[in-house]
Write an enzyme that holds these catalytic residues in place. Sequence first.
Site, PDB file in Angstrom:
ATOM      1  N   LYS A 187     -29.207  -8.038  -8.538  1.00  0.00           N
ATOM      2  CA  LYS A 187     -29.252  -8.127 -10.010  1.00  0.00           C
ATOM      3  C   LYS A 187     -27.951  -7.641 -10.641  1.00  0.00           C
ATOM      4  CE  LYS A 187     -34.266  -7.933 -10.393  1.00  0.00           C
ATOM      5  NZ  LYS A 187     -34.618  -7.674  -8.972  1.00  0.00           N
TER       6      LYS A 187
HETATM    7  O1  LIG Z   1     -35.125 -10.781  -9.180  1.00  0.00           O
HETATM    8  C1  LIG Z   1     -36.197 -10.458  -8.613  1.00  0.00           C
HETATM    9  O2  LIG Z   1     -36.418 -10.785  -7.474  1.00  0.00           O
HETATM   10  C2  LIG Z   1     -37.237  -9.844  -9.430  1.00  0.00           C
HETATM   11  C3  LIG Z   1     -37.279 -10.215 -10.756  1.00  0.00           C
HETATM   12  C4  LIG Z   1     -38.420  -9.915 -11.514  1.00  0.00           C
HETATM   13  O3  LIG Z   1     -38.556 -10.334 -12.658  1.00  0.00           O
HETATM   14  N1  LIG Z   1     -39.406  -9.169 -10.942  1.00  0.00           N
HETATM   15  C5  LIG Z   1     -39.350  -8.739  -9.638  1.00  0.00           C
HETATM   16  O4  LIG Z   1     -40.320  -8.122  -9.182  1.00  0.00           O
HETATM   17  N2  LIG Z   1     -38.236  -8.998  -8.894  1.00  0.00           N
HETATM   18  C6  LIG Z   1     -38.098  -8.450  -7.529  1.00  0.00           C
HETATM   19  O5  LIG Z   1     -39.058  -9.067  -6.678  1.00  0.00           O
HETATM   20  C7  LIG Z   1     -39.617  -8.115  -5.755  1.00  0.00           C
HETATM   21  C8  LIG Z   1     -41.103  -8.030  -6.007  1.00  0.00           C
HETATM   22  O6  LIG Z   1     -41.713  -7.234  -5.035  1.00  0.00           O
HETATM   23  P1  LIG Z   1     -43.314  -7.135  -4.863  1.00  0.00           P
HETATM   24  O7  LIG Z   1     -43.878  -6.787  -6.196  1.00  0.00           O
HETATM   25  O8  LIG Z   1     -43.483  -6.054  -3.844  1.00  0.00           O
HETATM   26  O9  LIG Z   1     -43.795  -8.476  -4.369  1.00  0.00           O
HETATM   27  C9  LIG Z   1     -38.849  -6.822  -5.985  1.00  0.00           C
HETATM   28  O10 LIG Z   1     -37.743  -6.790  -5.090  1.00  0.00           O
HETATM   29  C10 LIG Z   1     -38.354  -6.940  -7.415  1.00  0.00           C
HETATM   30  O11 LIG Z   1     -37.153  -6.233  -7.643  1.00  0.00           O
END
Ligand SMILES: O=C(O)c1cc(=O)[nH]c(=O)n1[C@@H]1O[C@H](COP(=O)(O)O)[C@@H](O)[C@H]1O
Length: 281
Positions: free
Chosen positions: A99
């Site tokens: 990010k």
């Molecule tokens: O850019 C991302 O991947 C991201 C954007 C977003 O809006 N929300 C989000 O959860 N993420 C990332 O996606 C992953 C979600 O993880 P889980 O919630 O464990 O499935 C994490 O690494 C977050 O940092």
Amino acid sequence: MSPLEPFGARLRRAMDERGPLCVGIDPHASLLVEWGLNDDVAGLERFSRTVVEAVADRVAVMKPQSAFFERFGSRGVAVLETVVREARVAGTLVVMDAKRGDIGSTMAGYAEAYLHKDAPLFSDALTVSPYLGYGSLGPAVGLARENGAGLFVLALTSNPEGGEVQHAMRADGRTVGATMLAHLAAENAGEQPLGSFGAVVGATVGDLASYDLDVNGPLLAPGVGAQGATAADLPRVFGPALRNVVPNVSRGVLRQGPDPVALRDAARRFADEIRDVVADA
Ligand SMILES: O=C(O)c1cc(=O)[nH]c(=O)n1[C@@H]1O[C@H](COP(=O)(O)O)[C@@H](O)[C@H]1O
């Protein structure tokens, strides 16, 4: 596969061959402990390698979360380099979730770190924040194009706090999030079969009927699993753009470890559910 073939084309093929699931590599301290590992560099390495070995030969995309590697300093970043390399060698595309976002001249440095093909952390794509202005991402867009890489630009994020920025209405009557989607549509105009400049649109964000998600690029959709969204939510959220959605699941898969068979089974369950909803849409 030419290293300079555009990311969008490589991603489209991988999605067609393997399905669109992205498995996140998020070595939270709590997960290391749940897996019976120490919360140290050796634990980080074991965790990440296990996930890569379990699924990198079968999912289209993997997304290491840089934060959980950076927390260990240079030795954690060295593990991240290995993870990226080994996952790519195993045949998956790697989206580096760092990010990044800064003024343009500094953004050029971040771009060199992740999007130049000779960089130790070169990844197929990088998550970036456009909230210093979309134009500040210009150096990353340029270097990605030169190196066959892509970007995922935060547009409508999965966290509840995101709305105060992303749903804010501009003087021209468009929301900030919609403006980012419009920039991406322009970036990807005319690209076949899919542009390389994607948006991050959380699977948790609810009804997006007022947003034009047709950016001719991929839509990375985190939020399935631990954040409460399910595969069944995807058609409602993404409508006709569903074909370009790359749903990310991190903890929903990782909590099934450390048994590689259990990790693989969990990834397959999510992949099957997603494939079914895409096929029915
Ligand atoms: O850019 C991302 O991947 C991201 C954007 C977003 O809006 N929300 C989000 O959860 N993420 C990332 O996606 C992953 C979600 O993880 P889980 O919630 O464990 O499935 C994490 O690494 C977050 O940092």
